[in-house]
Design an enzyme around this catalytic site. Structure first.
Site, PDB file in Angstrom:
ATOM      1  N   MET A  30       0.835  -1.204   0.000  1.00  0.00           N
ATOM      2  CA  MET A  30       0.000   0.000   0.000  1.00  0.00           C
ATOM      3  C   MET A  30       0.868   1.252   0.000  1.00  0.00           C
ATOM      4  O   MET A  30       0.379   2.351   0.273  1.00  0.00           O
ATOM      5  CB  MET A  30      -0.948  -0.017   1.204  1.00  0.00           C
ATOM      6  CG  MET A  30      -1.907  -1.210   1.148  1.00  0.00           C
ATOM      7  SD  MET A  30      -3.438  -0.955   2.042  1.00  0.00           S
ATOM      8  CE  MET A  30      -2.828  -0.777   3.701  1.00  0.00           C
ATOM      9  N   GLU A  35      11.869  -0.373   5.037  1.00  0.00           N
ATOM     10  CA  GLU A  35      12.773  -1.513   4.789  1.00  0.00           C
ATOM     11  C   GLU A  35      12.046  -2.855   4.807  1.00  0.00           C
ATOM     12  O   GLU A  35      12.512  -3.816   4.187  1.00  0.00           O
ATOM     13  CB  GLU A  35      13.928  -1.546   5.807  1.00  0.00           C
ATOM     14  CG  GLU A  35      15.013  -0.521   5.559  1.00  0.00           C
ATOM     15  CD  GLU A  35      14.701   0.810   6.222  1.00  0.00           C
ATOM     16  OE1 GLU A  35      13.544   0.996   6.696  1.00  0.00           O
ATOM     17  OE2 GLU A  35      15.592   1.664   6.268  1.00  0.00           O
ATOM     18  N   HIS A  37       9.089  -3.487   3.453  1.00  0.00           N
ATOM     19  CA  HIS A  37       8.653  -3.675   2.069  1.00  0.00           C
ATOM     20  C   HIS A  37       9.848  -4.018   1.165  1.00  0.00           C
ATOM     21  O   HIS A  37       9.763  -4.890   0.302  1.00  0.00           O
ATOM     22  CB  HIS A  37       8.020  -2.393   1.527  1.00  0.00           C
ATOM     23  CG  HIS A  37       6.769  -1.960   2.230  1.00  0.00           C
ATOM     24  ND1 HIS A  37       6.693  -0.808   2.972  1.00  0.00           N
ATOM     25  CD2 HIS A  37       5.532  -2.516   2.283  1.00  0.00           C
ATOM     26  CE1 HIS A  37       5.466  -0.657   3.439  1.00  0.00           C
ATOM     27  NE2 HIS A  37       4.742  -1.689   3.045  1.00  0.00           N
ATOM     28  N   GLN A  61     -10.394  -2.795   1.635  1.00  0.00           N
ATOM     29  CA  GLN A  61      -9.999  -3.464   2.875  1.00  0.00           C
ATOM     30  C   GLN A  61     -10.058  -2.563   4.101  1.00  0.00           C
ATOM     31  O   GLN A  61      -9.649  -2.968   5.178  1.00  0.00           O
ATOM     32  CB  GLN A  61      -8.614  -4.113   2.723  1.00  0.00           C
ATOM     33  CG  GLN A  61      -7.456  -3.156   2.643  1.00  0.00           C
ATOM     34  CD  GLN A  61      -6.195  -3.872   2.201  1.00  0.00           C
ATOM     35  OE1 GLN A  61      -6.081  -4.340   1.063  1.00  0.00           O
ATOM     36  NE2 GLN A  61      -5.216  -3.971   3.090  1.00  0.00           N
ATOM     37  N   LYS A 184       8.573  -2.727  11.713  1.00  0.00           N
ATOM     38  CA  LYS A 184       8.393  -1.567  10.834  1.00  0.00           C
ATOM     39  C   LYS A 184       7.020  -1.604  10.217  1.00  0.00           C
ATOM     40  O   LYS A 184       6.536  -2.669   9.830  1.00  0.00           O
ATOM     41  CB  LYS A 184       9.454  -1.555   9.736  1.00  0.00           C
ATOM     42  CG  LYS A 184      10.829  -1.196  10.274  1.00  0.00           C
ATOM     43  CD  LYS A 184      11.822  -0.960   9.156  1.00  0.00           C
ATOM     44  CE  LYS A 184      13.211  -0.740   9.715  1.00  0.00           C
ATOM     45  NZ  LYS A 184      13.612   0.663   9.731  1.00  0.00           N
ATOM     46  N   SER A 185       6.380  -0.431  10.148  1.00  0.00           N
ATOM     47  CA  SER A 185       5.036  -0.345   9.585  1.00  0.00           C
ATOM     48  C   SER A 185       4.814   1.076   9.089  1.00  0.00           C
ATOM     49  O   SER A 185       5.288   2.034   9.711  1.00  0.00           O
ATOM     50  CB  SER A 185       3.996  -0.665  10.672  1.00  0.00           C
ATOM     51  OG  SER A 185       2.705  -0.244  10.249  1.00  0.00           O
ATOM     52  N   SER A 186       4.093   1.202   7.977  1.00  0.00           N
ATOM     53  CA  SER A 186       3.773   2.545   7.475  1.00  0.00           C
ATOM     54  C   SER A 186       2.994   3.311   8.539  1.00  0.00           C
ATOM     55  O   SER A 186       3.065   4.542   8.603  1.00  0.00           O
ATOM     56  CB  SER A 186       2.930   2.448   6.203  1.00  0.00           C
ATOM     57  OG  SER A 186       3.541   1.591   5.266  1.00  0.00           O
ATOM     58  N   ARG A 187       2.246   2.608   9.367  1.00  0.00           N
ATOM     59  CA  ARG A 187       1.401   3.274  10.365  1.00  0.00           C
ATOM     60  C   ARG A 187       2.199   3.786  11.570  1.00  0.00           C
ATOM     61  O   ARG A 187       1.650   4.552  12.367  1.00  0.00           O
ATOM     62  CB  ARG A 187       0.289   2.328  10.842  1.00  0.00           C
ATOM     63  CG  ARG A 187      -0.777   2.066   9.782  1.00  0.00           C
ATOM     64  CD  ARG A 187      -1.984   1.348  10.368  1.00  0.00           C
ATOM     65  NE  ARG A 187      -3.123   1.360   9.456  1.00  0.00           N
ATOM     66  CZ  ARG A 187      -3.446   0.372   8.622  1.00  0.00           C
ATOM     67  NH1 ARG A 187      -2.714  -0.733   8.585  1.00  0.00           N
ATOM     68  NH2 ARG A 187      -4.507   0.473   7.837  1.00  0.00           N
TER      69      ARG A 187
END
Ligand code: AMP
Length: 289
Positions: A30, A35, A37, A61, A184-187
């Site tokens: 998304m 890192e 991804h 989603q 690690k997360s975009s959020r």
């Protein structure tokens, strides 16, 4: 790197690669890449002749009360990162390219998708399965790369691929973590500095559960109790779920064996964070405070 915005453009490239007998790896994301991804891209580049990344914030989603509108986006930065990694094509359609106004076909799943995250986010896996079916039908990958951070998603997709006879291999990639152990997360960008510090409780608690299991604990109820008490030590964390389930079916287990999944979701402020380990996995690397 080819940037395809339409299904037609992506298909034309895939058609050419197939004519040249190239193998194709698909890494769906998304966007707002990190890192974690990029580790999927690296695995795909290693295994396949061509790698396709998709950047698509899939409206299907997200529930009505979820963060679709404010989900972080930076397509130019994403493209720079993907190009530097050596990705061959990024497919980044608009929502209208993927979903016609009268779109009405969905891929739905029972059992594997119903507990854990499926309970608190009831439309998520239907959206994931539907969009991945479309992406697979556009890209025809030999392999698809997904993170173990989203362990239930990985189990759902493996089951969909098996049940519906998709002709591809699903490759699960290890969770990439920050220094303190936070996945690690975009959020993570939503967290203010105090919340970011508090979020360390997630991986620290999972690590404590791994240590208890390594020391011989096999009772799920005990592991869950330990996890809950560790998570509750952090006043900013609000538990969504703590579960121990079979690694394939996502059904609760009483006694833990290798391959079972211990998974946690918490909220810190408005931000929902998830993390997990499989019984038998190496210990999560966390900084001791
Ligand atoms: P997302 O953009 O959050 O939908 O994630 C796209 C893919 O990247 C999914 O297969 C995720 O499981 C994977 N992913 C996200 N974060 C990580 C991470 N920290 N480590 C490994 N894979 C990840």
């Amino acid at each position: 790197m080819i940037i395809a915005k339409t299904i037609g453009e992506a298909r034309a490239v895939v058609h050419r690669w197939k004519a040249e007998a190239r193998t194709i790896g698909l890494c769906p994301t998304m966007g707002y890449l990190h890192e974690g991804h990029l580790s999927l891209m690296q695995a795909s580049i290693r295994d396949n002749d061509r790698t396709v990344a998709t950047v698509f914030v899939n409206p299907l989603q997200f529930g009505p009360a979820e963060d679709l509108a404010k989900y972080p986006r930076d397509f130019e930065r994403d493209c720079r990162m993907l190009e530097a990694e050596g990705v061959d094509m990024v497919f980044a359609p608009d929502a209208s390219e993927m979903y016609a106004e009268d779109f009405c076909t969905f891929v739905d799943m029972t059992m594997v998708s119903e507990g854990l995250c499926g309970r608190s986010r009831p439309v998520m896996f239907r959206g994931v399965c539907t969009v991945l079916t479309k992406l697979i039908n556009i890209v025809y990958p030999n392999r698809m790369y997904m993170g173990k951070k989203d362990a239930q998603q990985l189990a759902v997709v493996r089951r969909m691929v098996r049940d519906l006879n998709f002709n591809l291999e699903v490759v699960g990639c290890p969770t990439v973590r920050e220094e303190d152990g936070l996945a690690k997360s975009s959020r993570n960008i939503y967290l203010d500095p105090a919340q970011r510090k508090a979020a360390g409780v997630l991986s620290r608690s999972l690590r404590a559960a791994q240590e208890a299991i390594a020391a011989g604990q096999t009772e799920s109820a005990e592991v869950i109790r330990l996890l809950r008490s560790k998570l509750e030590e952090e006043p900013m964390s609000d538990i969504d779920y703590v579960e121990a389930v079979d690694g394939l079916s996502m059904q609760p287990v009483e006694r833990l064996k290798d391959g079972d999944l211990v998974a946690v979701a918490i909220r810190i402020g408005q931000t929902r964070l998830i993390d997990n380990f499989l019984v038998g996995d190496p210990l999560i690397d966390v900084l001791r405070s």
